[in-house]
Design a protein around this motif. Structure first.
Motif, PDB file in Angstrom:
ATOM      1  N   VAL A  17      -7.211 -19.691  11.072  1.00 39.58           N
ATOM      2  CA  VAL A  17      -7.381 -18.329  10.569  1.00 39.58           C
ATOM      3  C   VAL A  17      -7.808 -17.400  11.696  1.00 39.58           C
ATOM      4  N   THR A  18      -7.055 -16.312  11.889  1.00 40.16           N
ATOM      5  CA  THR A  18      -7.448 -15.269  12.840  1.00 40.16           C
ATOM      6  C   THR A  18      -7.249 -13.906  12.191  1.00 40.16           C
ATOM      7  N   GLU A  19      -8.016 -12.917  12.663  1.00 37.56           N
ATOM      8  CA  GLU A  19      -7.917 -11.556  12.147  1.00 37.56           C
ATOM      9  C   GLU A  19      -7.669 -10.587  13.296  1.00 37.56           C
ATOM     10  N   SER A  20      -6.901  -9.547  12.996  1.00 35.41           N
ATOM     11  CA  SER A  20      -6.626  -8.531  14.004  1.00 35.41           C
ATOM     12  C   SER A  20      -7.789  -7.552  14.092  1.00 35.41           C
ATOM     13  N   ALA A  21      -7.746  -6.716  15.115  1.00 34.40           N
ATOM     14  CA  ALA A  21      -8.715  -5.626  15.206  1.00 34.40           C
ATOM     15  C   ALA A  21      -8.403  -4.602  14.113  1.00 34.40           C
ATOM     16  N   PRO A  22      -9.398  -3.920  13.567  1.00 29.99           N
ATOM     17  CA  PRO A  22      -9.147  -2.901  12.539  1.00 29.99           C
ATOM     18  C   PRO A  22      -8.304  -1.754  13.099  1.00 29.99           C
ATOM     19  N   PHE A  23      -7.522  -1.132  12.211  1.00 27.17           N
ATOM     20  CA  PHE A  23      -6.763   0.045  12.605  1.00 27.17           C
ATOM     21  C   PHE A  23      -6.879   1.103  11.517  1.00 27.17           C
ATOM     22  N   GLU A  24      -6.760   2.353  11.930  1.00 26.62           N
ATOM     23  CA  GLU A  24      -6.867   3.476  11.000  1.00 26.62           C
ATOM     24  C   GLU A  24      -5.561   3.620  10.235  1.00 26.62           C
ATOM     25  N   ASP A  25      -5.652   3.681   8.917  1.00 25.00           N
ATOM     26  CA  ASP A  25      -4.466   3.782   8.071  1.00 25.00           C
ATOM     27  C   ASP A  25      -4.103   5.248   7.869  1.00 25.00           C
ATOM     28  N   GLY A  57      -6.942  -4.460   2.171  1.00 24.15           N
ATOM     29  CA  GLY A  57      -6.836  -3.228   1.402  1.00 24.15           C
ATOM     30  C   GLY A  57      -8.176  -2.537   1.298  1.00 24.15           C
ATOM     31  N   GLY A  58      -8.141  -1.306   0.820  1.00 23.42           N
ATOM     32  CA  GLY A  58      -9.375  -0.570   0.599  1.00 23.42           C
ATOM     33  C   GLY A  58      -9.738   0.339   1.749  1.00 23.42           C
ATOM     34  N   GLY A  59     -10.047   1.589   1.446  1.00 24.01           N
ATOM     35  CA  GLY A  59     -10.489   2.521   2.471  1.00 24.01           C
ATOM     36  C   GLY A  59      -9.378   2.914   3.424  1.00 24.01           C
ATOM     37  N   LYS A  60      -9.759   3.519   4.531  1.00 28.90           N
ATOM     38  CA  LYS A  60      -8.809   3.978   5.532  1.00 28.90           C
ATOM     39  C   LYS A  60      -8.701   3.022   6.711  1.00 28.90           C
ATOM     40  N   GLU A  61      -9.500   1.975   6.714  1.00 32.41           N
ATOM     41  CA  GLU A  61      -9.480   1.021   7.814  1.00 32.41           C
ATOM     42  C   GLU A  61      -8.940  -0.312   7.312  1.00 32.41           C
ATOM     43  N   ARG A  62      -7.925  -0.823   7.996  1.00 37.39           N
ATOM     44  CA  ARG A  62      -7.293  -2.062   7.551  1.00 37.39           C
ATOM     45  C   ARG A  62      -7.200  -3.058   8.699  1.00 37.39           C
ATOM     46  N   GLN A  63      -6.942  -4.322   8.321  1.00 38.21           N
ATOM     47  CA  GLN A  63      -6.763  -5.394   9.289  1.00 38.21           C
ATOM     48  C   GLN A  63      -5.666  -6.323   8.810  1.00 38.21           C
ATOM     49  N   PHE A  64      -5.189  -7.183   9.720  1.00 38.81           N
ATOM     50  CA  PHE A  64      -4.265  -8.247   9.369  1.00 38.81           C
ATOM     51  C   PHE A  64      -4.979  -9.586   9.481  1.00 38.81           C
ATOM     52  N   MET A  65      -4.610 -10.505   8.598  1.00 37.22           N
ATOM     53  CA  MET A  65      -5.038 -11.894   8.728  1.00 37.22           C
ATOM     54  C   MET A  65      -3.810 -12.745   9.005  1.00 37.22           C
ATOM     55  N   LEU A  66      -3.940 -13.673   9.962  1.00 37.14           N
ATOM     56  CA  LEU A  66      -2.866 -14.590  10.313  1.00 37.14           C
ATOM     57  C   LEU A  66      -3.311 -16.012   9.999  1.00 37.14           C
TER      58      LEU A  66
END
Length: 493
Positions: A28-36, A482-491
């Motif tokens: 499991v890895t997660e990306s850095a947050p990005f502004e949606d 999901g949720g808010g204006k900040e999102r991330q990806f999970m791989l």
């Protein structure tokens, strides 16, 4: 007294034990947050190329958002395109480096314009091109069966051709069209009408296209009117249509005492497997699985296999003590979501229980609830025989799961309560309590059907990921939070 009764009901509802949980075998890895920058979370397409460039397309009320993320999940392209309120998303196909988003525009009462948004992830470009113009009779829809995969789009395994299937129903004629396009130039290769009949109604089920631009269209051909059942018997027969530019062929799929809601096409070499569920009562019920093997060249029905649901399906849903009494009963309201194939020729069917309820809340207010509940899983071996069946006992009010096969194991991802509940009767229930937080789980099924319940994470704030919108490519499952204006990806690797 009311408070005591309420607490008692809560306790009686959640009697059980915390299920033993394992750590997921997936990395499991997660990306850095990005502004949606988009105002919508309705994901209509999420795809990844061989060099791990990810394309994301989302739909708002009046716009489409196109985004590209590189191999490190950094956003490298973003464009929001305004669309007319009369333009509707229909389907999407993907091959190589390009996503194709198909829409239809209601130009007038009788004219429909079908467009293709070409989204190239390698060149980082987005263009729009008109595919064709169609006339409709009155306000009849051009893509009436798209929600059931009957009319819509499909692409060949090589990605060289794609097909769009539409209705062509007139007042005095039932008819359907397939249009085959060159996937590179978007030029029309051929257009063909099929199942033209002044009286008999045809309901499309599934469509596929091979690398020779041959289209296979499967559906129900009704005998008299549009009722599914007459005098206790099925009022339809399944028809498989084989369509080329030069020729139109069809074969009937014989039914005996079966009532079948829909069949899905799975292709292996020169064989077509038509897979689905059957009932002995009506199409909304489920007695077991059915598999029709058809020779792709001759259209001969080589074999028909009908198998009742294994006892393990009922044990997972009702517990070992009640399963024996329930096994002769039929389940209901299940719809096929996934037909997956592994590297050894095995095929998995996953279906979810879906139904809608309405509750009157007073003062003229009616509350409508969408139920996405239990999941049934069937595995067929390379010979088309039922190998095993399992189920997931769950409760949810929105699409919450996805599935993929990795190294011969089936992974079912879903969000549920923070702790799975093991009932006294042996069942494991996936649901969320009133005040319970949620967690992301991986239900991992071994090749012989044994299940392991693996927790991936406890969900927190904006890091709740939604598997239903995810994609599995290059041995990686990718999904967005999901949720808010900040999102991330999970791989998940």
């Amino acid at each position: 007294m009311k408070k005591m009764l309420f607490v008692g009901l809560l306790l009686s509802t959640y009697i059980g034990f915390s299920q033993t949980e394992n750590t997921s075998s997936l990395n499991v890895t997660e990306s850095a947050p990005f502004e949606d920058e988009s105002n919508t979370y309705e994901v209509i397409a999420l795809k990844t190329t061989d060099d791990n460039q990810t394309g994301l397309v989302r739909q708002g009320k009046r716009d489409l958002a196109f985004e590209i993320f590189d191999e490190n999940q950094n956003r490298v392209f973003s464009e929001i395109v305004e669309i007319d309120r009369r333009e509707e998303y229909i389907d999407n196909v993907f091959a190589g480096d390009e996503m194709k988003i198909i829409t239809v525009f209601e130009a007038s009462k009788s004219e429909r314009i079908v467009n293709c948004y070409r989204f190239n992830l390698k060149e980082r470009t987005r263009t729009k091109q008109q595919l064709f113009v169609a006339e409709v009779d009155g306000k009849r829809p051009l893509f009436a069966g798209k929600a059931k995969r009957g009319t819509g789009a499909a692409i060949s395994p090589s990605g060289n051709y794609f097909v769009i299937s539409t209705d062509n129903i007139k007042r005095n004629l039932n008819s359907y069209y397939v249009r085959v396009f060159d996937a590179t130039s978007l030029e029309l290769v051929y257009r063909k009408s099929y199942q033209e009949h002044p009286e008999r109604f045809f309901q499309p089920n599934d469509i596929s296209i091979d690398d020779d631009a041959t289209v296979f269209a499967l559906g129900k051909l009704f005998k008299d009117g549009k009722a599914f059942k007459k005098k206790g018997e099925a009022n339809y027969e399944f028809v498989l249509n084989k369509i080329t530019e030069a020729k139109l062929e069809e074969t009937l799929i014989g039914l005996e005492n079966e009532h079948i809601q829909s069949l899905s096409i799975s292709e292996t070499d020169d064989k077509l497997f038509l897979l689905g569920f059957y009932s002995e009562m009506n199409i909304s019920r489920l007695k077991g699985g059915c598999n029709f093997e058809v020779d792709k060249n001759s259209l001969e029905v080589v074999s028909k296999k009908v198998s009742p649901l294994p006892i393990e399906v009922f044990q997972d849903l009702y517990g070992e003590d009640r399963a024996e009494n329930k096994k002769d009963q039929e389940l209901r309201n299940f719809y096929i979501d996934h037909v997956l194939k592994d590297g050894k020729g095995n095929t998995y069917i996953l279906a979810e229980e879906f139904y809608i309820t309405s509750t009157y809340a007073g003062y003229g207010i009616v509350i409508t609830t969408y139920h996405y509940d239990d999941i049934v899983i069937l595995k067929y071996n390379a010979q088309g025989e039922l190998a095993w069946g399992r189920s997931i006992f769950k409760r949810e009010t929105f699409p919450s799961y996805n599935a993929f096969i990795k190294e011969d194991s089936l992974h079912v991802l879903l969000n549920t309560g923070k702790s799975l509940t093991e009932k006294n009767d042996g069942r494991t229930k996936a649901s969320k309590g009133f005040f319970e937080s949620t967690a992301l789980y991986d239900f991992e099924y071994s090749p012989d059907g044994e299940v392991s319940y693996n927790k991936i994470q406890d969900n927190k704030k904006n890091t709740k990921y939604f598997p239903a919108n995810g994609t599995y490519e290059n041995n990686i499952f990718l999904m967005m939070s999901g949720g808010g204006k900040e999102r991330q990806f999970m791989l998940l690797k």
